[in-house]
Scaffold this active site. Structure first.
Site, PDB file in Angstrom:
ATOM      1  N   ARG A 166      45.502  12.441  15.364  1.00 20.37           N
ATOM      2  CA  ARG A 166      44.165  12.038  14.888  1.00 20.37           C
ATOM      3  C   ARG A 166      44.078  12.064  13.355  1.00 20.37           C
ATOM      4  O   ARG A 166      43.083  12.460  12.772  1.00 20.37           O
ATOM      5  CB  ARG A 166      43.071  12.955  15.458  1.00 20.37           C
ATOM      6  CG  ARG A 166      42.893  12.891  16.957  1.00 20.37           C
ATOM      7  CD  ARG A 166      42.416  11.530  17.437  1.00 20.37           C
ATOM      8  NE  ARG A 166      42.058  11.566  18.850  1.00 20.37           N
ATOM      9  CZ  ARG A 166      42.913  11.415  19.853  1.00 20.37           C
ATOM     10  NH1 ARG A 166      44.197  11.187  19.607  1.00 20.37           N
ATOM     11  NH2 ARG A 166      42.503  11.462  21.099  1.00 20.37           N
ATOM     12  N   SER A 239      35.622  12.575  21.708  1.00 16.18           N
ATOM     13  CA  SER A 239      35.888  13.995  21.469  1.00 16.18           C
ATOM     14  C   SER A 239      35.288  14.392  20.128  1.00 16.18           C
ATOM     15  O   SER A 239      35.573  13.759  19.111  1.00 16.18           O
ATOM     16  CB  SER A 239      37.383  14.265  21.426  1.00 16.18           C
ATOM     17  OG  SER A 239      37.978  13.924  22.654  1.00 16.18           O
ATOM     18  N   GLU A 335      36.215  16.266  14.725  1.00 15.49           N
ATOM     19  CA  GLU A 335      37.031  15.050  14.672  1.00 15.49           C
ATOM     20  C   GLU A 335      36.363  13.877  13.963  1.00 15.49           C
ATOM     21  O   GLU A 335      36.975  13.271  13.083  1.00 15.49           O
ATOM     22  CB  GLU A 335      37.461  14.649  16.083  1.00 15.49           C
ATOM     23  CG  GLU A 335      38.659  13.744  16.050  1.00 15.49           C
ATOM     24  CD  GLU A 335      38.754  12.799  17.206  1.00 15.49           C
ATOM     25  OE1 GLU A 335      39.842  12.345  17.458  1.00 15.49           O
ATOM     26  OE2 GLU A 335      37.749  12.481  17.857  1.00 15.49           O
TER      27      GLU A 335
HETATM   28  N1  EPU Z   1      39.137  20.574  30.122  1.00 16.22           N
HETATM   29  C1  EPU Z   1      38.296  21.549  30.598  1.00 16.22           C
HETATM   30  N2  EPU Z   1      36.947  21.368  30.471  1.00 16.22           N
HETATM   31  C2  EPU Z   1      36.420  20.271  29.882  1.00 16.22           C
HETATM   32  C3  EPU Z   1      37.283  19.279  29.381  1.00 16.22           C
HETATM   33  C4  EPU Z   1      38.656  19.449  29.507  1.00 16.22           C
HETATM   34  O1  EPU Z   1      38.720  22.545  31.124  1.00 16.22           O
HETATM   35  O2  EPU Z   1      35.205  20.187  29.813  1.00 16.22           O
HETATM   36  C5  EPU Z   1      40.580  20.712  30.325  1.00 16.22           C
HETATM   37  C6  EPU Z   1      41.021  19.701  31.379  1.00 16.22           C
HETATM   38  O3  EPU Z   1      40.897  20.212  32.658  1.00 16.22           O
HETATM   39  C7  EPU Z   1      42.450  19.451  31.028  1.00 16.22           C
HETATM   40  C8  EPU Z   1      42.470  19.637  29.509  1.00 16.22           C
HETATM   41  O4  EPU Z   1      41.282  20.342  29.170  1.00 16.22           O
HETATM   42  O5  EPU Z   1      43.281  20.425  31.599  1.00 16.22           O
HETATM   43  C9  EPU Z   1      42.566  18.331  28.783  1.00 16.22           C
HETATM   44  O6  EPU Z   1      41.451  17.515  29.135  1.00 16.22           O
HETATM   45  P1  EPU Z   1      41.504  15.904  29.059  1.00 16.22           P
HETATM   46  O7  EPU Z   1      42.748  15.372  29.683  1.00 16.22           O
HETATM   47  O8  EPU Z   1      40.188  15.404  29.504  1.00 16.22           O
HETATM   48  O9  EPU Z   1      41.712  15.604  27.530  1.00 16.22           O
HETATM   49  P2  EPU Z   1      41.126  16.263  26.217  1.00 16.22           P
HETATM   50  O10 EPU Z   1      42.145  17.129  25.600  1.00 16.22           O
HETATM   51  O11 EPU Z   1      39.790  16.844  26.483  1.00 16.22           O
HETATM   52  C10 EPU Z   1      42.125  14.348  24.744  1.00 16.22           C
HETATM   53  C11 EPU Z   1      41.662  13.446  23.643  1.00 16.22           C
HETATM   54  C12 EPU Z   1      40.845  12.304  24.203  1.00 16.22           C
HETATM   55  C13 EPU Z   1      41.719  11.525  25.176  1.00 16.22           C
HETATM   56  C14 EPU Z   1      42.199  12.464  26.277  1.00 16.22           C
HETATM   57  C15 EPU Z   1      43.192  11.808  27.205  1.00 16.22           C
HETATM   58  C16 EPU Z   1      41.479  14.799  21.653  1.00 16.22           C
HETATM   59  C17 EPU Z   1      40.556  15.475  20.685  1.00 16.22           C
HETATM   60  N3  EPU Z   1      40.889  14.189  22.685  1.00 16.22           N
HETATM   61  O12 EPU Z   1      40.962  14.923  25.316  1.00 16.22           O
HETATM   62  O13 EPU Z   1      40.505  11.445  23.125  1.00 16.22           O
HETATM   63  O14 EPU Z   1      40.998  10.441  25.747  1.00 16.22           O
HETATM   64  O15 EPU Z   1      42.878  13.600  25.677  1.00 16.22           O
HETATM   65  O16 EPU Z   1      44.379  11.565  26.516  1.00 16.22           O
HETATM   66  O17 EPU Z   1      42.687  14.811  21.455  1.00 16.22           O
HETATM   67  C18 EPU Z   1      38.830  11.043  21.468  1.00 16.22           C
HETATM   68  O18 EPU Z   1      39.671  11.330  20.616  1.00 16.22           O
HETATM   69  O19 EPU Z   1      37.659  10.712  21.149  1.00 16.22           O
HETATM   70  C19 EPU Z   1      39.185  11.119  22.885  1.00 16.22           C
HETATM   71  C20 EPU Z   1      38.287  10.909  23.851  1.00 16.22           C
END
Ligand code: EPU
Length: 339
Positions: A166, A239, A335
């Protein structure tokens, strides 16, 4: 064509948080020449320029005393096609997801995992957008930007852009570069990336065992739609925090206290934590105060239920940051660009 400059324009429709704030001056640039005209106009007025793509990575906390320049240039072209590798160039103002679909409709592989990300082509390199195991840098083939210091065009290779999680040179040198068009190295035969989270499982559920890039794109759209709010219906900027990188020692200590901690060890020895997990565990998921809230289904996403101001959303973010620092000794970094 000459540039149209308007005064005191509401930016509510131009930021995906749908926060109310006005621009002192506002213009849309449809080509390179209009970008130059806008820069000259703002300089003549003694005002800074704020560049806007889709406004999907932005939190406005006050009226903008600048010329807000929305990049509205359009055009997608094939630059080179050897039957296997295909080089595509798109103008900065092209909306991202329709551009991805344009490539998928032509059987091109590379952008499918980046389906349904809000924003524009020109904004994508700023924060090296990423999702489901793919980042922009993995398919990036170059870009053309205007250097506001010298007024000259400059070509950037992958190595020039300093892409990281990012992050990019363009984000670090905010205000210097106007990204005009971006090139992508796509392919007709490259392997698909199916190993992130629920992608493979989703395809299996749909009975697809030999997916095409378009199939993967559809699966990603379905996964995203379930968890991430549509900014057209509920204001948000994706995010709101980056997933934090912490030392292996801290990750180990946290794991000892929380067996279900979500953590991804990195090549450099640091550990990336799921900020969404930390925020949910701290009890913020679904929290709402006035019209500012934490999304019900994804704790990493702050939402505007209607009339929240940028200040209120920022105040909520700061409360979350302080709480996560206190509970887990982890610093969460915001972010989107806060203005
Ligand atoms: N999780 C929780 N609770 C929540 C959300 C997530 O426990 O409320 C846990 C999930 O269960 C999972 C882990 O956190 O084990 C990761 O969650 P998820 O796959 O939804 O991805 P994220 O880390 O929350 C990142 C990116 C997203 C991207 C997704 C999928 C960042 C800051 N965010 O989110 O990007 O779509 O992975 O690759 O890196 C963005 O940058 O705006 C964005 C949406």
């Amino acid at each position: 064509m000459s540039l149209q400059v308007r005064q005191r324009v509401s930016l509510k429709a131009y930021n995906s948080f749908a926060v109310e704030a006005s621009a002192r001056l506002f213009a849309e640039a449809h080509d390179d020449d209009q970008v130059r005209q806008a820069l000259a106009y703002a300089a003549g007025q003694g005002l800074p320029v704020l560049l806007l793509g889709g406004g999907s990575n932005l939190l406005l906390t006050a009226d903008v005393e600048a010329l807000v320049l929305r990049m509205a240039s359009r055009g997608i072209r094939v630059i080179q096609d050897d039957g296997e590798r295909v080089l595509i160039e798109a103008e900065a103002g092209e909306p991202w997801h329709p551009f991805v679909q344009w490539t998928l409709q032509r059987g091109l592989v590379g952008l499918e995992n980046l389906s349904l990300i809000p924003g524009t082509v020109g904004a994508a390199p700023m924060q090296n957008i990423g999702a489901y195991g793919v980042e922009l840098k993995d398919v990036f083939a170059g870009l053309t930007a205007l250097d506001r210091r010298s007024g000259e065009l400059r070509e950037f290779t992958l190595a020039d852009c300093g892409f990281a999680y990012r992050d990019s040179l363009f984000k670090r040198e905010a205000g210097r570069w106007v990204i005009l068009r971006v090139r992508f190295a796509l392919s007709r035969t490259a392997p698909l990336h199916l190993d992130y989270g629920p992608v493979r499982q989703r395809l299996a559920e749909q009975g697809i065992d030999a997916p095409t890039a378009a199939d993967v794109g559809r699966a990603i759209c379905a996964i995203r739609s379930e968890k991430l709010p549509d900014p057209a219906l509920l204001g948000n900027a994706g995010s709101f925090f980056k997933n934090p990188l912490v030392s292996a020692e801290l990750a180990q200590r946290l794991r000892a206290a929380h067996a279900d901690l979500v953590a991804y060890p990195q090549a450099d020895g640091l550990v990336k934590l799921a900020a969404g997990w930390l925020i949910e565990r701290a009890g913020w998921k679904g929290f709402r105060e006035g019209d500012a809230g934490v999304h019900r289904l994804q704790a990493l996403v702050l939402v505007n239920y209607g009339q929240a101001s940028g200040q209120q959303l920022l105040a909520l973010a700061q409360r979350i940051q302080a709480d996560i620092a206190q509970r887990f000794a982890v610093a969460l970094e915001i972010e989107p660009n806060v203005l």
